[in-house]
Enzyme design. Sequence first.
Site, PDB file in Angstrom:
ATOM      1  N   SER A  64       0.833  -1.201   0.000  1.00  0.00           N
ATOM      2  CA  SER A  64       0.000   0.000   0.000  1.00  0.00           C
ATOM      3  C   SER A  64       0.867   1.250   0.000  1.00  0.00           C
ATOM      4  O   SER A  64       1.515   1.531  -0.981  1.00  0.00           O
ATOM      5  CB  SER A  64      -1.042   0.042   1.116  1.00  0.00           C
ATOM      6  OG  SER A  64      -2.013   1.027   0.782  1.00  0.00           O
ATOM      7  N   HIS A  69       3.879  14.339   6.436  1.00  0.00           N
ATOM      8  CA  HIS A  69       3.695  15.782   6.263  1.00  0.00           C
ATOM      9  C   HIS A  69       4.285  16.426   7.507  1.00  0.00           C
ATOM     10  O   HIS A  69       4.012  15.964   8.625  1.00  0.00           O
ATOM     11  CB  HIS A  69       2.213  16.147   6.128  1.00  0.00           C
ATOM     12  CG  HIS A  69       1.534  15.367   5.057  1.00  0.00           C
ATOM     13  ND1 HIS A  69       1.617  15.703   3.728  1.00  0.00           N
ATOM     14  CD2 HIS A  69       0.792  14.245   5.123  1.00  0.00           C
ATOM     15  CE1 HIS A  69       0.934  14.819   3.018  1.00  0.00           C
ATOM     16  NE2 HIS A  69       0.422  13.925   3.844  1.00  0.00           N
ATOM     17  N   CYS A  84      -1.446  -3.791   3.895  1.00  0.00           N
ATOM     18  CA  CYS A  84      -2.286  -4.975   3.793  1.00  0.00           C
ATOM     19  C   CYS A  84      -1.384  -6.195   3.926  1.00  0.00           C
ATOM     20  O   CYS A  84      -0.172  -6.093   3.847  1.00  0.00           O
ATOM     21  CB  CYS A  84      -3.052  -4.984   2.478  1.00  0.00           C
ATOM     22  SG  CYS A  84      -2.014  -4.913   1.014  1.00  0.00           S
TER      23      CYS A  84
END
Length: 117
Positions: A64, A69, A84
């Site tokens: 995934s 940030h 996953c």
Amino acid sequence: MPRAGGRHVLVDLWVDDASPLQHVETWEALLPDACREAGATVLGSRFHQFEPDGVTGIVLLAESHASVHTWPEAGLATLDVFTCGSLDSDAVVARIREALSPVRERTTVVHRGDVRE
């Protein structure tokens, strides 16, 4: 029908030393390395340097993704790790935590699709 989905970990990390949050070079190495160390397959990454400082970036994984940030002026880094399969997202977070030495943090875990702990 096969099970589908994954575990999405959202982490807010507040730090006293904001220097690691300022420059893209830190994250271009740190986040992909943290993912690889956790056993992820890194497919690519993209990071952006804000002016005067701050970073946003994403690492695309076969399992995934992981993103970051930063807000150096607030001493805040937000981390998003969606995995996953059997990949240990907590190991990615632990590596980032080790690098930043946060003084405060908040973690939210969201189970996506059919996946449950």
